[in-house]
Design a protein around this motif. Structure first.
Motif, short mmCIF file in Angstrom:
data_model
loop_
_atom_site.label_atom_id
_atom_site.label_comp_id
_atom_site.label_asym_id
_atom_site.label_seq_id
_atom_site.Cartn_x
_atom_site.Cartn_y
_atom_site.Cartn_z
N GLY A 113 21.76 18.74 -5.80
CA GLY A 113 20.79 19.25 -4.85
C GLY A 113 20.42 20.70 -5.14
N LEU A 114 21.42 21.50 -5.46
CA LEU A 114 21.14 22.90 -5.80
C LEU A 114 20.18 22.98 -6.97
CD1 LEU A 114 24.71 24.57 -5.65
CD2 LEU A 114 22.90 24.66 -3.92
N ALA A 115 20.42 22.17 -7.98
CA ALA A 115 19.58 22.23 -9.18
C ALA A 115 18.12 21.94 -8.83
CB ALA A 115 20.09 21.26 -10.24
N GLN A 116 17.91 20.97 -7.95
CA GLN A 116 16.53 20.65 -7.60
C GLN A 116 15.91 21.72 -6.70
OE1 GLN A 116 16.62 16.54 -6.26
NE2 GLN A 116 16.45 15.81 -8.35
N GLY A 117 16.70 22.26 -5.80
CA GLY A 117 16.18 23.31 -4.93
C GLY A 117 15.89 24.59 -5.68
N ILE A 118 16.78 24.95 -6.58
CA ILE A 118 16.58 26.14 -7.41
C ILE A 118 15.39 25.90 -8.33
CG2 ILE A 118 17.61 27.59 -9.23
CD1 ILE A 118 20.39 26.88 -7.93
N GLY A 119 15.29 24.68 -8.84
CA GLY A 119 14.16 24.30 -9.69
C GLY A 119 12.84 24.54 -8.99
N GLN A 120 12.76 24.15 -7.72
CA GLN A 120 11.50 24.39 -7.00
C GLN A 120 11.22 25.89 -6.88
OE1 GLN A 120 10.94 22.84 -2.95
NE2 GLN A 120 8.84 23.60 -2.98
N VAL A 158 22.39 35.26 -6.23
CA VAL A 158 22.28 36.59 -6.82
C VAL A 158 21.41 36.49 -8.07
CG1 VAL A 158 23.53 38.59 -7.70
CG2 VAL A 158 24.60 37.12 -5.98
N VAL A 159 20.35 37.28 -8.09
CA VAL A 159 19.44 37.24 -9.25
C VAL A 159 19.25 38.64 -9.83
CG1 VAL A 159 18.17 35.26 -8.31
CG2 VAL A 159 17.33 37.59 -7.88
N ALA A 212 17.21 30.46 -0.46
CA ALA A 212 18.19 31.46 -0.91
C ALA A 212 17.69 32.16 -2.16
CB ALA A 212 19.55 30.80 -1.16
N ILE A 213 17.11 31.39 -3.07
CA ILE A 213 16.61 31.97 -4.32
C ILE A 213 15.41 32.88 -4.03
CG2 ILE A 213 15.51 31.45 -6.53
CD1 ILE A 213 18.38 30.62 -6.60
N VAL A 214 14.47 32.37 -3.25
CA VAL A 214 13.27 33.18 -2.99
C VAL A 214 13.66 34.45 -2.23
CG1 VAL A 214 10.99 33.22 -1.90
CG2 VAL A 214 11.76 31.16 -3.11
N ASN A 215 14.55 34.30 -1.28
CA ASN A 215 15.02 35.48 -0.55
C ASN A 215 15.69 36.49 -1.50
OD1 ASN A 215 14.03 34.67 1.92
ND2 ASN A 215 15.98 33.82 2.64
N ALA A 216 16.40 35.97 -2.48
CA ALA A 216 17.07 36.86 -3.44
C ALA A 216 16.04 37.63 -4.27
CB ALA A 216 18.01 36.07 -4.35
N VAL A 217 15.03 36.92 -4.74
CA VAL A 217 14.02 37.59 -5.57
C VAL A 217 13.26 38.62 -4.74
CG1 VAL A 217 11.89 37.25 -6.91
CG2 VAL A 217 13.81 35.65 -7.19
N MET A 218 12.89 38.23 -3.51
CA MET A 218 12.17 39.18 -2.67
C MET A 218 13.05 40.37 -2.31
SD MET A 218 9.39 37.73 -2.94
CE MET A 218 8.60 39.19 -2.29
#
Lengths: 160, 776, 289
Positions: free
Chosen positions: B668-675, B631-632, B738-744
């Protein structure tokens, strides 16, 4: 140049080149390799030690600047009988480390936080650790480790 | 002690030494008479080396020698590439550049000095005359026919073309009812950025003719073999030790130039040699991750069912192959369908040379790219059809169960994608979030909810499908005192297997957890091994240990059976005893150990001692899966993204220690979210690295993350008896989309389909102000 | 990375420091906390022959108030400013700015004077100092002079300090009645430096019109600057939301804007206006309790 530094309670005198970095002094002359080097641009915080009680990045301090000061490294944090410091214990209890490379710096940065603010919120813990990078844990267990230690320090203070 | 250990939250055995600063990483190793290396590196992305002037450096205090590529030619082998693909072009890759440099940071010469500072000072005095050549960093340009060629002997810049095709494309292409989306996705280059940089100590002993190498590596045994080949030494005389390793994330799954050079120099001088990578070197000359362009065509029905996926992949390999460079993008093709039953697939992967550092395995290694593609596909289809992304996913999931075979030919082990999805929707309060989003949208505020339902390929892997063997070795030795030593061919570096392996063995043998000690990383101690990568350590390495423990039990049960007058098959190991199920006949564990070692009355055919080795060959990969919700909130003036919530439900098979699983997921989440949000490793068009220090190369900090809400489901795999799937890369793989989908999702009212990562505020601001720089 | 060799000098008094600075001229470099100089030296972007460490001049480490003015010694650390109860009461903009600098470790050693003299275009202090109409004291063998903050930042990493001068203190005029101030910043995620940083001090008159406003902006151009165009639009006017927004749109007027990997010139200009408006709104809120 001659310098005199008290490290973990023991005073040393050494003749050093002015450009010698404090972190190299601690690791290579004093033989205290618990302090690590991670970035060399004072970003990552792996080299954090306490200088006169304040957390500093020892890769961005000259050994000659530390002349006359008192330094605490991770090796000096345990009690005299080898008892773990509450922060060390907290990192163990809450899985606050994986590869362990950032851990000494992380613990000393947290040490400064608890000395300034015994009741930190989670946001305050994160803010206090903004100068320390960890690539393994995602930080959440580190936050819990510091909370654990804060609780323990408070309990010890009440007990005393 | 009761032997219920597996599945328990047990504190780590590794920690006491680490939290007290009493462990030893490579730079902590100090040997008598040690020499230091400093490398002279290319400032150009592409240039001819005209001359190297080292006379001034040779005369500097403490300097013993300066070597160049020419000095090493024929005396030190090339850097190996293990990926054996058909038709792969493999350019020669010397440890020090010969005649030409092909990326910024490529080692050109090495200074040997008696002090660390002296070596660095002298390296600065080595002058190299270069004649710069045009540099190529852009993938589209590198594959065009008029591009300059990086390795002239290879003809062009394309190292390989691989195709993967499945399903009935004629049917798909002739079906006029299908809709089509075409989209380019760019998966940016990243720096793995372990907190400890690389480092090596090589110590050659002329009297014994032995070479001992301490290296910050994930693969001590493979490195030993390769260093023997490179130096020409008898492998039996080479020993590699991975001491404490300060993180790796794939970047130390390699054989590097500096390791070879350190061995060479140590043999020249008969003295120990140390090289510790600076962070600047680490960002230039340790492998990078990702860097792919994916051109997609998505064919789907109006009800949301996806019928076909085409993808043309341009994979940036960098200037040379490192150990697994070309193999990484092939994993993208293999996993491109994710957990969806899409009947037709076509993937063409081109591996492309550019004037950049090599890419190779970085946490996820090819699979994050696949998951990013397919999870973006699901959201783009949902957006196009105005459907909820949940609905589209449910429409495309295969039914729960075993033996799912996809159009890619991949057959997954057990799965229940519906279950993890349902759980994360409950955990996140998905419906409530959608209502909140609708309310905020009316006020002009952008809240985004992003979903990712991933599957990954882990526990690498069956040897038939791995570049250099996928088995793993485990040894269990019960010492005469009854204490237990475990040796693993894996080489964990933070994951915590000293703990989980001890849990496995203590539970199996019914001995106290504290009585078990796990060793790894020393090739003279551990008979054989592959290493730690591909989320394999517990699923493959742990299984080998489990089997070795079974062999120990079998032998001990035979000994105990004689003593107790029972059948071996009737006996159980628990609470420090070997006994019948009802406990009526019982003998102490230590007593049976004594029998084995004193060997007074061994049954016929039974050898003395209690040492068993087992080499486990996995029959298949495992396929962990999960469902994440991000959620962003977006600042509608500046485009800044605030990560408000993150929910992750992961299924990594059976959980041996929930604390360790949580730790792996969080990291893992931190690195994936970081990307997704911040990280990028950037070259300019001249091949200069713009993110060469941590002042420019962003690594996420504590305050940038929200609290992670995690949960699990446990679907055991039949691939190994432990039922373990693997968890090291799951968080990274699942979180980025998940992050990119949230932003889009947040920006949906603005009519934008896609923005490439990292989602820096400026890109979002361009969309907010009505621009459409990246809309297709 | 390791600095090149140099000679180290640790003067024990300002007088001695001034003598050394004059003696070594171009070959000498002053160091306070070392957090600007040492990273440059380690990357070998700076290689002075002489390093003059001012760190032991404890006479320059103080925060005091006299006649309503606050004076801060140049060697006062960011943390001392962050944690000063005097400043929290009398000049909250300063602790608020200090809190945004680097990280806790950097704030323990980095100093106000060191940062100002270094004049990094993305440093935080310059914006705050400009917003507060501060004056900067420069000492030399010939005596001392005070330089207005507006005149101090000359260009990219250059200040009005003359060769042989040492920055020794900063003084701040008293907070006017009905005034509010704040510092807002967008951090570059890697370095923590300001992509944009805005310091604002704003005072209202009895009619609740803007009597005084000073806006310092950092991170946008080659040096920190006063957003004079914005200030002109606001002076003497009632601070309506619309007026603040319209004025703030001129935050980067006439400024040659930086562009980098994180933010283009155009985006920076936009950020300047958003952050200036938000800082004005917050300062106004504080002036109107």
């Amino acid at each position: 140049m001659k310098i005199r530094v008290k490290i973990n309670g023991v005073t040393r005198e050494d003749d050093v080149e002015p450009r010698l970095l404090l972190v190299h002094y601690l690791r290579e002359l004093a033989g205290l390799t618990g302090t690590h080097i991670g970035c060399e641009t004072s970003i990552c915080g792996a080299c954090t030690v306490l200088m006169n009680g304040a957390a500093v990045k020892s890769c961005t301090v000259l050994a000659v600047q530390a002349d006359g000061s008192e330094i605490t490294t991770i090796e000096g944090l345990s009690g005299r009988n080898g008892q773990l410091h509450p922060l060390q214990q907290g990192f163990w209890e809450e899985h606050g480390l994986q590869c362990g490379y950032c851990t000494p710096g992380m613990i000393l940065a947290a040490h400064q936080l608890l000395s300034r603010n015994p009741h930190p919120s989670r946001a305050e813990i994160r803010k206090a650790l903004e100068g320390n990078l960890c690539r393994c844990t995602g930080y959440q267990h580190i936050v819990k480790a510091v909370e654990w230690a804060a609780e323990k320090v408070r309990a010890q203070a009440e007990h005393a | 002690m009761s032997s219920k250990l597996l599945g328990e939250r047990i504190k780590r055995k590794e920690d006491p030494r680490l939290i007290q600063g009493r462990s030893h990483y490579v730079d902590d190793i100090q040997l008598c008479g040690m020499l230091y290396l400093a490398f002279v590196r290319s400032p150009h992305a592409h240039a001819e080396i005209k001359a190297i002037h080292s006379e001034a450096a040779q005369k500097m205090p403490g300097v013993l020698a300066v070597y160049t590529g020419a000095d090493l030619e024929g005396r030190l082998g090339l850097i190996p590439c293990a990926a054996g693909m058909e038709g792969l072009k493999v350019p020669p890759h010397p440890c020090l550049a010969l005649r030409r440099v092909r990326y910024v940071g490529e080692p050109v010469a090495v200074v040997v000095a008696s002090g660390r500072y002296q070596a660095v000072d002298a390296a600065a005095q080595v002058e190299v005359d270069y004649e710069p050549l045009p540099a190529i960093t852009d993938l589209d340009k590198a594959v065009s026919s008029d591009s300059p060629v990086i390795h002239e002997s290879l003809g062009d810049n394309i190292a390989f073309v691989a195709k993967l095709e499945g399903g009935d494309w004629k049917a798909v292409e002739s079906d006029a009812s299908l809709k089509v989306i075409r989209q380019r996705l760019v998966n940016q280059r990243l720096a793995p950025l372990s907190m400890e940089t690389r480092g090596v100590v090589a110590s050659y002993s002329p009297g014994e003719d032995t070479l001992t190498v301490w290296s910050s590596t994930q693969i001590p045994h493979l490195l030993k073999t390769q260093l023997a080949v490179m130096t020409g030494m008898d492998e039996a005389r080479v020993r590699v030790i991975a001491p404490e390793v300060g993180g790796a994330f794939g970047s130390k799954l390699n054989v590097y130039a500096e390791e070879g050079v350190a061995c060479f120099v140590s043999r020249q001088f008969g003295k120990p040699v140390k090289w510790i990578e600076s962070r600047r070197e680490n960002l230039m000359a340790t492998i990078h991750g990702r860097d792919q362009i994916d051109d997609l065509e998505i064919y789907f029905r109006p009800d949301g069912k996806v019928m076909g996926l085409k993808c043309h992949i341009l994979a940036n390999l960098g200037a040379y192959h490192q150990l697994l460079t070309p193999a990484i993008p092939t994993l993208t093709a293999l996993m491109i369908l994710g957990c969806y039953n899409i009947p037709a697939v076509f993937v063409e992967t081109k591996g492309v040379f550019t004037n950049t550092m090599s890419t190779d395995a970085y946490r996820g290694a090819g699979r994050p790219e696949a998951t990013y593609i397919i999870e973006r596909v699901m959201d783009m289809v949902a957006r196009e059809l105005n459907l909820d992304p949940v609905e589209v996913r449910l429409k495309n999931f295969p039914p729960p169960g075993k033996d799912i075979v996809l159009a890619t030919g991949v057959s997954y082990d057990t799965a229940n994608y519906q279950k993890t999805l349902k759980k994360v929707l409950t955990l996140s309060g998905y419906k409530k979030l959608r209502r909140e989003q609708a309310r905020l949208r009316k006020k002009g505020k952008y809240l985004g909810i992003g979903l990712s339902t991933y599957v990954e390929i882990c526990a690498m892997g069956p040897s038939s499908r791995m570049p250099a063997g996928g088995w793993e070795s485990g040894t269990v030795r019960v010492e005469p005192t009854g204490k237990v030593t475990v040796l693993s061919g894996t080489s964990p570096h933070g994951q915590g297997e000293e703990t989980s392996f001890a849990q496995i063995v203590a539970e199996e043998l019914g001995v106290p957890y504290d009585d078990v000690t796990v060793y790894h990383g020393d090739t003279n101690q551990v008979p054989m091994g592959i290493g730690t990568f591909g989320s394999r350590t517990t699923a493959v390495g742990g299984t080998a240990i489990y089997h070795a423990a079974q062999r120990i039990k079998k032998k001990m049960a035979r000994l105990a059976a004689v003593k107790l007058g029972a059948k071996p098959s009737e006996l159980v190991f628990r609470d420090g005893k070997i006994e019948t199920e009802d406990g009526s006949k019982s003998v102490k564990f230590g007593e049976v150990v004594g029998e084995a070692y004193f060997a007074k009355q061994l049954p016929p055919g039974l050898a003395p001692g209690l040492v068993e080795n087992y080499v486990f060959e996995p029959p298949n990969y495992t396929y962990p899966f999960g469902a994440h919700v991000a959620v962003v909130e977006i600042d509608n003036e500046t485009g800044e993204v605030n990560l408000r919530n993150y929910f992750a439900v992961d299924d990594c098979g059976r959980i041996l220690n929930p604390m360790l699983v949580d730790g792996q997921i969080h990291g893992g989440l931190a690195q994936g979210i970081g990307q997704a949000l911040w990280e990028e490793h950037v070259y300019d068009e001249n091949g200069q690295l713009l993110t060469g220090t941590l002042m420019d190369c962003a690594a996420p900090r504590a305050h940038q993350f929200c609290w992670f809400e995690t949960a699990n489901t446990e679907t055991r795999t039949p691939v190994n008896p432990l039922g373990v799937k693997g968890v090291g890369e799951a968080g990274t793989i699942g979180s980025t989309p998940a992050i990119v989908n949230a932003v889009m999702d947040a920006l949906r009212p603005l009519g934008v389909r896609h923005i490439d990562m990292p989602l820096k505020p400026e890109k979002i601001w361009q969309v907010l102000r009505g621009g459409s720089p990246q809309v297709v | 990375m390791i600095p090149e060799p140099f000679e180290y000098h640790s003067p024990q008094s300002l007088e001695e420091a001034l003598r050394l600075v004059t003696e070594f001229g171009e070959e000498g470099k002053m160091m306070a906390g070392g957090h600007s100089l040492l990273p440059m030296m380690k990357l070998r972007l700076a290689s002075p022959r002489h390093v003059i460490d001012l760190g032991r001049l404890s006479e320059l480490r103080y925060i005091r108030e006299s006649d309503g003015w606050i004076e801060i010694g140049a060697l006062t650390t960011h943390f001392q400013i962050e944690s000063s109860s005097l400043l929290r009461e009398k000049c909250p903009l300063l602790p608020e700015t200090a809190r945004e600098i680097g990280d806790a470790q950097v704030r323990n050693l980095g100093t106000l004077g060191g940062s100002l003299a270094h004049a990094d275009p993305a440093a935080d202090w310059p914006a705050a100092i400009l917003a507060l109409d501060a004056e900067i004291r420069a000492n030399s063998a010939g005596g001392e002079r005070w330089i207005a903050a507006q005149d101090f930042f000359v260009g990219l990493m250059t200040t009005a300090l003359a060769p042989g001068e040492i920055l020794t203190a900063v003084r701040l005029p008293p907070l006017p009645r009905r005034a509010g101030d704040t510092y807002l910043k967008l951090r570059q995620p890697a370095s923590g430096f300001a992509v944009v940083g805005v310091g604002v001090r704003l005072a209202l008159n009895e009619a609740a019109h803007i009597e005084r406003v000073a806006i310092g902006v950092t991170g946008i151009g080659p040096k920190a600057y006063r957003a004079a165009a914005v200030e002109r639009e606001l002076l003497g006017k009632p601070p309506t939301a619309r007026r603040l927004a319209e004025a703030a749109a001129r935050a980067a007027d006439g400024v040659q804007t930086n562009s980098d990997l994180f933010a283009s010139a155009e985006y920076r200009k936009h950020l300047a206006s958003v952050y200036v408006r938000r800082a004005l709104e917050l300062a106004l809120e504080r002036a109107n309790p």
